[in-house]
Design a protein around this motif. Structure first.
Motif, PDB file in Angstrom:
ATOM      1  N   GLU A 100       0.807  -1.206   0.000  1.00 34.53           N
ATOM      2  CA  GLU A 100       0.000   0.000   0.000  1.00 34.53           C
ATOM      3  C   GLU A 100       0.841   1.257   0.000  1.00 34.53           C
ATOM      4  O   GLU A 100       0.429   2.284  -0.487  1.00 34.53           O
ATOM      5  CB  GLU A 100      -0.919   0.009   1.223  1.00 34.53           C
ATOM      6  CG  GLU A 100      -1.939  -1.107   1.229  1.00 34.53           C
ATOM      7  CD  GLU A 100      -2.707  -1.151   2.525  1.00 34.53           C
ATOM      8  OE1 GLU A 100      -2.471  -2.089   3.311  1.00 34.53           O
ATOM      9  OE2 GLU A 100      -3.519  -0.242   2.749  1.00 34.53           O
ATOM     10  N   THR A 122     -13.980  11.466   3.875  1.00 35.31           N
ATOM     11  CA  THR A 122     -14.640  10.219   3.470  1.00 35.31           C
ATOM     12  C   THR A 122     -13.933   9.017   4.075  1.00 35.31           C
ATOM     13  O   THR A 122     -12.904   9.144   4.719  1.00 35.31           O
ATOM     14  CB  THR A 122     -14.650  10.099   1.949  1.00 35.31           C
ATOM     15  OG1 THR A 122     -13.299  10.038   1.480  1.00 35.31           O
ATOM     16  CG2 THR A 122     -15.343  11.298   1.309  1.00 35.31           C
ATOM     17  N   SER A 123     -14.506   7.830   3.863  1.00 34.64           N
ATOM     18  CA  SER A 123     -13.910   6.616   4.420  1.00 34.64           C
ATOM     19  C   SER A 123     -12.582   6.323   3.731  1.00 34.64           C
ATOM     20  O   SER A 123     -12.384   6.666   2.569  1.00 34.64           O
ATOM     21  CB  SER A 123     -14.865   5.435   4.254  1.00 34.64           C
ATOM     22  OG  SER A 123     -15.100   5.196   2.894  1.00 34.64           O
ATOM     23  N   ILE A 124     -11.702   5.702   4.484  1.00 30.19           N
ATOM     24  CA  ILE A 124     -10.358   5.438   3.958  1.00 30.19           C
ATOM     25  C   ILE A 124      -9.933   4.008   4.269  1.00 30.19           C
ATOM     26  O   ILE A 124     -10.522   3.347   5.126  1.00 30.19           O
ATOM     27  CB  ILE A 124      -9.315   6.410   4.557  1.00 30.19           C
ATOM     28  CG1 ILE A 124      -9.223   6.210   6.089  1.00 30.19           C
ATOM     29  CG2 ILE A 124      -9.661   7.852   4.222  1.00 30.19           C
ATOM     30  CD1 ILE A 124      -8.078   6.974   6.733  1.00 30.19           C
ATOM     31  N   ASN A 125      -8.937   3.520   3.565  1.00 30.61           N
ATOM     32  CA  ASN A 125      -8.305   2.246   3.882  1.00 30.61           C
ATOM     33  C   ASN A 125      -7.011   2.446   4.658  1.00 30.61           C
ATOM     34  O   ASN A 125      -6.605   1.608   5.451  1.00 30.61           O
ATOM     35  CB  ASN A 125      -8.014   1.451   2.615  1.00 30.61           C
ATOM     36  CG  ASN A 125      -9.295   1.026   1.915  1.00 30.61           C
ATOM     37  OD1 ASN A 125      -9.655   1.582   0.897  1.00 30.61           O
ATOM     38  ND2 ASN A 125      -9.987   0.056   2.480  1.00 30.61           N
ATOM     39  N   SER A 144      -6.719   1.576   8.438  1.00 34.37           N
ATOM     40  CA  SER A 144      -7.957   2.043   9.062  1.00 34.37           C
ATOM     41  C   SER A 144      -8.341   1.223  10.295  1.00 34.37           C
ATOM     42  O   SER A 144      -9.100   1.696  11.140  1.00 34.37           O
ATOM     43  CB  SER A 144      -9.102   2.026   8.046  1.00 34.37           C
ATOM     44  OG  SER A 144      -9.278   0.731   7.526  1.00 34.37           O
ATOM     45  N   THR A 187     -10.782   6.924  13.404  1.00 34.25           N
ATOM     46  CA  THR A 187     -11.687   6.875  12.250  1.00 34.25           C
ATOM     47  C   THR A 187     -13.071   7.416  12.595  1.00 34.25           C
ATOM     48  O   THR A 187     -13.785   7.874  11.714  1.00 34.25           O
ATOM     49  CB  THR A 187     -11.803   5.449  11.695  1.00 34.25           C
ATOM     50  OG1 THR A 187     -12.162   4.567  12.753  1.00 34.25           O
ATOM     51  CG2 THR A 187     -10.500   5.008  11.073  1.00 34.25           C
ATOM     52  N   LYS A 238     -12.526  10.897  12.071  1.00 37.46           N
ATOM     53  CA  LYS A 238     -11.877  11.138  10.786  1.00 37.46           C
ATOM     54  C   LYS A 238     -10.688  12.080  10.972  1.00 37.46           C
ATOM     55  O   LYS A 238     -10.590  13.142  10.321  1.00 37.46           O
ATOM     56  CB  LYS A 238     -12.851  11.697   9.755  1.00 37.46           C
ATOM     57  CG  LYS A 238     -13.917  10.698   9.304  1.00 37.46           C
ATOM     58  CD  LYS A 238     -14.754  11.244   8.153  1.00 37.46           C
ATOM     59  CE  LYS A 238     -15.602  10.158   7.511  1.00 37.46           C
ATOM     60  NZ  LYS A 238     -16.529   9.483   8.415  1.00 37.46           N
ATOM     61  N   THR A 292      -4.685  10.440   2.420  1.00 34.13           N
ATOM     62  CA  THR A 292      -5.593   9.329   2.670  1.00 34.13           C
ATOM     63  C   THR A 292      -5.601   8.415   1.454  1.00 34.13           C
ATOM     64  O   THR A 292      -5.558   8.882   0.312  1.00 34.13           O
ATOM     65  CB  THR A 292      -7.011   9.829   2.956  1.00 34.13           C
ATOM     66  OG1 THR A 292      -7.432  10.689   1.889  1.00 34.13           O
ATOM     67  CG2 THR A 292      -7.055  10.602   4.254  1.00 34.13           C
ATOM     68  N   ARG A 324      -7.319   5.072  -0.565  1.00 30.40           N
ATOM     69  CA  ARG A 324      -8.426   4.145  -0.766  1.00 30.40           C
ATOM     70  C   ARG A 324      -7.975   3.081  -1.751  1.00 30.40           C
ATOM     71  O   ARG A 324      -7.403   3.384  -2.796  1.00 30.40           O
ATOM     72  CB  ARG A 324      -9.650   4.879  -1.315  1.00 30.40           C
ATOM     73  CG  ARG A 324     -10.242   5.861  -0.328  1.00 30.40           C
ATOM     74  CD  ARG A 324     -11.653   6.226  -0.706  1.00 30.40           C
ATOM     75  NE  ARG A 324     -12.549   5.058  -0.614  1.00 30.40           N
ATOM     76  CZ  ARG A 324     -13.817   5.070  -1.003  1.00 30.40           C
ATOM     77  NH1 ARG A 324     -14.332   6.139  -1.519  1.00 30.40           N
ATOM     78  NH2 ARG A 324     -14.564   3.982  -0.886  1.00 30.40           N
ATOM     79  N   TYR A 341      -8.499   0.030  -4.402  1.00 33.53           N
ATOM     80  CA  TYR A 341      -9.434  -0.396  -5.431  1.00 33.53           C
ATOM     81  C   TYR A 341      -8.981  -1.749  -5.955  1.00 33.53           C
ATOM     82  O   TYR A 341      -7.798  -2.024  -6.018  1.00 33.53           O
ATOM     83  CB  TYR A 341      -9.473   0.616  -6.572  1.00 33.53           C
ATOM     84  CG  TYR A 341      -9.975   1.970  -6.152  1.00 33.53           C
ATOM     85  CD1 TYR A 341      -9.104   2.915  -5.622  1.00 33.53           C
ATOM     86  CD2 TYR A 341     -11.320   2.307  -6.271  1.00 33.53           C
ATOM     87  CE1 TYR A 341      -9.555   4.155  -5.227  1.00 33.53           C
ATOM     88  CE2 TYR A 341     -11.783   3.547  -5.884  1.00 33.53           C
ATOM     89  CZ  TYR A 341     -10.896   4.475  -5.358  1.00 33.53           C
ATOM     90  OH  TYR A 341     -11.350   5.698  -4.963  1.00 33.53           O
ATOM     91  N   SER A 382      -3.493   2.106  -3.888  1.00 37.92           N
ATOM     92  CA  SER A 382      -4.222   3.211  -3.263  1.00 37.92           C
ATOM     93  C   SER A 382      -4.159   4.461  -4.124  1.00 37.92           C
ATOM     94  O   SER A 382      -3.117   4.803  -4.678  1.00 37.92           O
ATOM     95  CB  SER A 382      -3.608   3.555  -1.910  1.00 37.92           C
ATOM     96  OG  SER A 382      -3.775   2.524  -0.989  1.00 37.92           O
TER      97      SER A 382
END
Lengths: 114, 114
Positions: free
Chosen positions: A101, B27-30, B51, B67, B70, B91, B93, B95, B100
């Motif tokens: 990552e 927003t949400s993150i990994n 996260s 989290t 945030k 941040t 995310r 996929y 990321s």
């Protein structure tokens, strides 16, 4: 073990011209992402390549295009340059296959459009 | 658009003091990653926190992640003049089939006085 390398380090172009920037990822990495960093701002995501395909794209016009080669290196092309394209262009590599990552950045190419 | 917002924008401390930098996101993150940049050069990766993690340490660095709020914080203990740089939170995310996508804030300028 070489890190991420980018070429050239600096570039001066005039409006309307086209430019190609190059990036070689860190050994063992298979993804390359490109970012644009304007002066005083954080980097903004342009796009990401994996397996020679564009996988994700940020909010950049079609004038920005790229390519990834079988050896994982990548090019960023910008057509019809505008003054606002002047920025530091950063390349980052990571490893999808290995679940890496963390992304490692190169030193960047500073582009000045006159 | 930039998701992360760092706070403060600038920080000046004496060598030997601790530096605390904060980052908020929307927003949400990994994962969340902190980077350092010296004088407009390439970004140096400092630390990544996932996260599902709350705290991580690396040498003089301590990062926390909340989290529910945030938000994240980066603590540099026993600062040195060489820590003078811009610090960015990013941040990430994940996929499928890609690495990321990092979204950066505008950064914090840290000055450590000798």
């Amino acid at each position: 073990d070489a890190g991420v390398t980018q070429s050239p380090t600096h570039l001066i172009k005039t409006r309307g011209q086209q430019v190609t920037l190059r990036c070689s990822p860190k050994s063992g990495h298979d993804t390359v992402s490109w970012y644009q960093q304007a002066l005083g701002q954080g980097p903004q995501f342009i796009f990401q390549y994996y397996e020679e395909e564009e996988r994700q794209r940020g909010n950049f016009p079609d004038r920005f295009s790229g390519h990834q080669f079988p050896n994982y290196s990548s090019e960023l092309n910008v057509n019809a340059l505008l003054l606002g394209d002047s920025a530091l262009y950063l390349c980052a590599s990571g490893g999808v296959f290995r679940g890496l990552e963390t992304q490692y950045f190169g030193p960047g190419t500073r582009l000045l459009v006159l | 658009s930039q998701q992360g917002e760092e706070d403060p924008q600038a920080l000046s401390i004496q060598e030997g003091e601790n530096a605390t930098m904060n980052c908020s996101y929307k927003t949400s993150i990994n994962n969340l990653q902190w980077y350092r940049q010296n004088s407009g050069r390439g970004l140096v990766h400092l630390i990544l926190i996932r996260s599902n993690e709350r705290e991580k340490h690396s040498g003089r660095l301590r990062v926390t992640l909340d989290t529910s709020k945030k938000s994240s914080s980066l603590l540099i203990t026993a600062s040195r003049a060489a820590d003078t740089a811009s610090y960015f939170c990013a941040t990430g995310r994940l996929y499928t089939g890609a690495n990321s996508k990092l979204t950066f804030g505008k950064g914090i300028t840290l000055s450590v006085r000798p």
